[in-house]
Design an enzyme around this catalytic site. Structure first.
Site, short mmCIF file in Angstrom:
data_model
loop_
_atom_site.label_atom_id
_atom_site.label_comp_id
_atom_site.label_asym_id
_atom_site.label_seq_id
_atom_site.Cartn_x
_atom_site.Cartn_y
_atom_site.Cartn_z
N LYS A 137 -7.47 13.81 12.53
CA LYS A 137 -7.41 12.35 12.68
C LYS A 137 -6.91 12.01 14.09
CE LYS A 137 -5.58 8.28 10.17
NZ LYS A 137 -4.69 7.86 9.06
N SER A 170 -6.78 4.63 5.84
CA SER A 170 -7.15 4.59 7.24
C SER A 170 -7.80 5.88 7.76
CB SER A 170 -5.90 4.31 8.08
OG SER A 170 -4.97 5.38 7.96
N SER A 176 -3.49 6.46 2.68
CA SER A 176 -4.56 6.60 3.67
C SER A 176 -5.31 7.92 3.66
CB SER A 176 -4.00 6.38 5.08
OG SER A 176 -3.86 5.01 5.34
#
Lengths: 486, 489
Positions: free
Chosen positions: B87, B162, B186
């Protein structure tokens, strides 16, 4: 104080002090960067103290030890659990946009400090509200580059303690005494070098005025930019005068930050509105609460050295020294240690005190050296005192031996031998010198032998000089006197 | 769509790739090259799923080549040659770490996250940085400054967020493992939306060093796996105490892969009623019931339980997380790195930089967080929220103390929604109602596929007591095996 400031009569000054002290650690509070002073700008930085994305603080255990020792030395109760908190504000030299500090759960509270004795002989004490740990910000340099501010983050993250006093001081002099006492203790315990020039001790003063006899506190102002203890006293006097004049005229003191302007000798309001800051404190989620077990606190307590106050009374008692000697000898832990070494090894405290004050300190003042680097170690000075006591070296020769020891670092016996300063009490040798002196100064000799007794001192002096101070002065006197009579 | 995953060859699993590399069948470089090919086929880049933001193929292949010559140890690791995506808010040394934000566009970290170091030390190759909601604030990856990511199962829908980009690259078959981060669901929510496995470990299990902070007391790096095994290998590699993170726990780390095949006999699985509200989609309830049946058949007892403060999780979360975020994001001031928009004077420069650098949702949460920490509001909001947070954590403590070993719930109240469907922030926030609780309580939780509705994956969530990831993985492995192909239907 260069200028006397007078305030209207009938008013009482009330002062509380906030003192920031840099802890003497090798590395910063939350990272492994060096705390070394004077490095090139931004050299002592890393992802943590630069606040790079993703970096996290890790608490320096040595900083906790020093802070705890400081708190204990100031008579505080150390909280078994304290909490780091973020103090949020934007400034370019504050990389994270917050300072890691402590807020509602500080490291320690409820201390007290004896700053002197009043006329009746009772101690004057100042309460310590709290001692908490925090990190320093960086440095903004506004005057180096035209139209730009330079940032040096070497200081960012350096460990500090903030020591907050109660508003217990009633004069500028009391504030000065508090600061000097505080500094001495912190130096004794080895917390900090307390060097104001390097910024390792900083003072903010809260001051207010009230009518004599009034219990309620007046509105206070905070005085900043105080770069020496004497400037603290000076600024307090100025600010107190400003407030009382204002109050006398029926005005009101506005709660604000005042800056001391040393060059112009005034205090003036700071342009930034300190009071309007909302720091939005909240517990620092990157650091667990600081939990100190009883064993740790106990260890820190027992590891404290003898504090100045205790040492002072012991020196006065055990060594029967006068107040002046005690004050001078306890002015630093190192000097007091040195004196004690000499006193113990020579068995003569009075001589040790005299030599330390008149010999050692004078030499150190002349050279500017630290006592740690002084070449004459306590054992050597004690040996010299012993030589004098045993009559091996005379008093005036001893001064020369000492000077030579300071120069070379050699042992006193060596120096005395080498320089021919061992006391000579052999009659033949002394008579030889006397004969030479009388021969060299026939006029004085004649008058002396004719009965002019007051010339004896002059002649003894010549003999001492000839013997480089090694002659036994008492015996020279006797021998000369017998010559005059004979 | 489901055929594609069922047809995924086992040699593209983390275990399969590492075995082939260790056996010398393929090189780490070849494994990386194959990952890029699979990514190209699935169009994971900006012209397709927009799941992968930053890659550098040549450098990656060079690094993979380096493994073979440099270190035999790395070549024999659990993740030898395994391609892994990370990420964009987790610091890597060669690729940008921009957090999906303009304010950090092009920023390359001079240091690496501990989790990434541990992956590389186990032989993994980092193949790219994945798209995300800006600073991890969002539940759809639509808040990325670099455009929304898309769900590989249905490109008109969001992959969740997210960590949507990480979920998408795993679901698209490019990599078996990806790192994400959780603050309030997330990892689990996008795992559920994309039909893969997503784990949020216990708070303190994985070092946060190098994870760009959103809300420090909630943040935790999590792992996506194509399967439970992939996730287990990934997590056991990155877990464990790190001296660089004072909140990382010194608790021994089990090898979670050894939980495979564990018996569920005697296991008590709680069914918290608050996670099965009336408004829950009946088809999701049905898939959960099927999972409970599977657990029973495996010898587990299913027990009805209650976590009474569950409905307070979202309000509490939206006080605590923005409060911490408002402080954590203060460092993005244009002074030392990232975007700087020059303006007249200091305050104006801050304002211009931060106004241009931060997107709408980030700005909203900074304002919200600043407000709740302000003098006069702190007690009413932040302090109160922390008190309620304790109640939520107590709910879990009590239910686990009552003899319940694990909890099982739906991961989300609905399957993946279409892009642009949730324009109202509050509606968006509600997609995390079943996941934010675990972050607030600090307990570990994971999502795995338990079926599909209209071709869209449904996730089931296991929640365990602090540091009991091993038992959670045991149940996940067993459920995965029991459901088999059903997990995708």
């Amino acid at each position: 104080m260069s200028t006397m400031v007078s305030a209207p009569a009938g008013w009482e000054m009330v002062v509380g002090l906030e003192v920031h002290v840099q802890l003497r650690t090798r590395t910063k509070a939350f990272c492994n960067c060096s705390t070394e002073y004077g490095a090139a700008p931004n050299v002592n930085t890393c992802p943590v103290c630069l606040a790079l994305p993703g970096a996290l603080p890790v608490l320096n255990a040595h900083a906790v030890e020093l802070a705890t020792r400081a708190a204990l030395a100031l008579g505080c109760t150390v909280n078994p659990m304290s909490v780091f908190a973020r103090k949020n504000y934007f400034y370019p030299d504050l990389p994270k946009g917050y300072q890691i500090s402590q807020f509602d759960k500080p490291l320690a509270e409820h201390g007290r400090l004896k700053i002197g004795t009043n006329a009746e002989g009772t101690g004057i004490t100042v309460g310590i509200t709290r001692v908490h740990m925090e990190e320093d910000a960086g440095k903004s340099v506004h005057d180096r580059y035209a139209g730009a501010t330079a940032i040096d983050l070497n200081r960012a993250g350096v460990p500090l303690i903030e020591i907050v006093s109660e508003p217990d001081m009633r004069s500028a002099e009391a504030a000065g005494a508090y600061l000097r006492t505080l500094k001495l203790i912190l130096q004794y315990v080895g917390i900090s070098d307390c060097d104001m020039e390097k910024g390792s001790l900083r003072v903010d003063a809260n001051v207010s005025a009230r009518r004599a006899g009034e219990v309620k506190l007046g509105t206070k102002t905070e005085v900043k930019n105080l770069n020496s203890f004497s400037n603290v006293e000076r600024a307090l006097a100025l600010e107190f005068a400003r407030q009382t004049e204002l109050l006398e005229r029926g005005g009101r003191v506005e709660q604000q930050t005042m800056l001391f302007d040393q060059a112009r000798g005034v205090v003036r309001p700071s342009r930034t509105k300190e009071g309007s800051h909302d720091y939005r404190y909240f517990p620092e989620p990157d650091l667990p609460p600081l939990v100190l077990d009883a064993g740790f606190i106990e260890r820190m307590q027992t590891s404290l050295p003898e504090l100045p106050e205790a040492r002072r009374s012991r020196f006065a008692g055990d060594y029967a020294l006068g107040e002046y000697d005690v004050d001078v000898l306890t002015s630093s832990a190192e000097l007091a240690d040195y004196f004690e070494g000499v006193a113990r090894q020579s068995g003569d405290a009075k001589a040790a005190a005299n030599w330390t004050i008149n010999g050692v300190l004078t030499a150190l003042n002349a050279s500017g050296d630290d006592i740690d680097a002084f070449r004459v170690r306590p054992a050597d000075l004690a040996a010299l005192i012993t030589l004098v006591r045993d009559g091996v070296v005379g008093h005036s020769a001893a001064k020369q031996v000492f000077a030579e020891m300071v120069r070379t670092g050699d042992r006193p016996e060596q120096v005395a031998q080498r320089e021919g300063l061992v006391r000579v009490d052999d009659d033949a040798a002394l008579r030889g010198w006397i004969d030479e002196v009388l021969a060299e100064h026939p006029a004085e000799a004649q008058r002396y032998l004719a009965g002019e007794k007051k010339l004896q001192g002059v002649l003894v002096g010549f003999v001492m000089k000839k013997s480089k101070g090694s002659a036994d002065a008492k015996k020279v006197n006797q021998l000369l006197a017998s010559r005059a009579q004979g | 769509m489901s055929e594609r995953r069922a047809a995924r060859p086992p040699e593209t699993s983390a275990r399969g790739i590492a075995e082939r590399v260790r056996d010398g069948d393929i090189t780490a470089e070849r494994a990386a090259r194959e990952a890029f090919v699979r990514g190209d086929d699935a169009r994971v880049g900006p012209d397709g799923l927009n799941a992968l933001l930053w890659t550098d193929r040549e450098a990656t292949l060079d690094a993979a080549r380096g493994h073979a010559t440099e270190s035999d140890f790395v070549d024999r690791g659990d993740l030898a040659g395994v391609p892994i995506a990370v990420k964009d808010n987790i610091a890597t040394l060669t690729l940008p770490t921009s957090c999906g934000s303009r304010i950090l566009e092009g920023y390359v970290s001079p240091f690496e996250a501990t989790a990434v170091t541990r992956l590389r030390n186990a032989g993994a190759t980092i193949v790219g940085k994945t798209n995300m909601d800006e600073f991890a604030m969002g539940s759809s990856t639509e808040n990325s400054a670099f455009g929304p990511a898309r769900n590989p199962r249905d490109r008109s829908r969001v992959p969740g967020g997210s960590s949507g980009g990480s979920a998408a690259v795993v679901a698209a078959g490019m990599v078996p493992i990806a790192l994400g981060s959780e603050t309030g669901g997330s990892v689990r929510q996008p795992a559920a939306f994309c039909g893969i496995v997503g784990v949020k470990p216990t708070y303190g299990r994985v070092s946060r060093y190098g994870l760009v902070a959103f809300a420090s007391s909630l943040d935790q790096i999590g792992v996506f796996g194509a399967t439970v095994d992939d996730a287990a290998i990934g997590l056991q590699t990155i877990a464990g105490r790190d001296v660089m993170d004072a909140t990382s726990a010194d608790v021994p780390v089990e090898r979670y892969v050894e939980a495979s095949g564990a018996s569920l006999a005697g296991l008590v699985i709680g069914r918290p009623k608050e996670y099965f509200p009336d408004f829950l989609d009946a088809r999701i309830r049905e898939k959960c019931d099927r999972a409970f049946d599977a657990f029973r058949k495996l010898g587990a007892e299913v027990r009805d339980v209650s976590l009474p403060h569950t409905d307070l999780a979202i309000p509490v979360y939206y006080i605590v997380a923005p409060a911490e975020a408002s402080s954590n994001l203060a460092r993005f001031d244009g002074v030392r790195y990232g975007l700087r928009v020059p303006a007249d004077g200091l305050a104006a420069t801050y304002e211009a930089t931060r106004s241009r650098g931060f997107g709408k949702e980030v700005t909203r949460r900074i304002l919200l967080g600043t407000y709740v920490l302000s003098a006069g509001y702190y007690d009413a909001y932040y302090k109160k929220a922390q008190q309620v947070r304790t109640l939520i954590a107590d709910d879990f403590r009590e239910v686990f103390a009552s003899g319940v070993h694990l909890l099982f719930t739906p991961t989300t109240p609905s399957p993946a929604f279409p892009l642009g469907a949730k324009a109202d922030p509050y509606e968006m926030y509600m997609s995390d109602i079943f996941t934010a609780t675990a972050n607030l309580a600090g307990v570990p939780a994971m999502s795995q596929p338990i079926g599909a509705v209209d071709g869209l994956p449904i996730g089931g969530q296991l929640i365990a007591p602090h540091f009991d990831e091993a038992r959670m993985f045991g149940a996940a492995y067993a459920l995965e095996a029991a459901l088999g192909a059903e997990a995708l239907r």
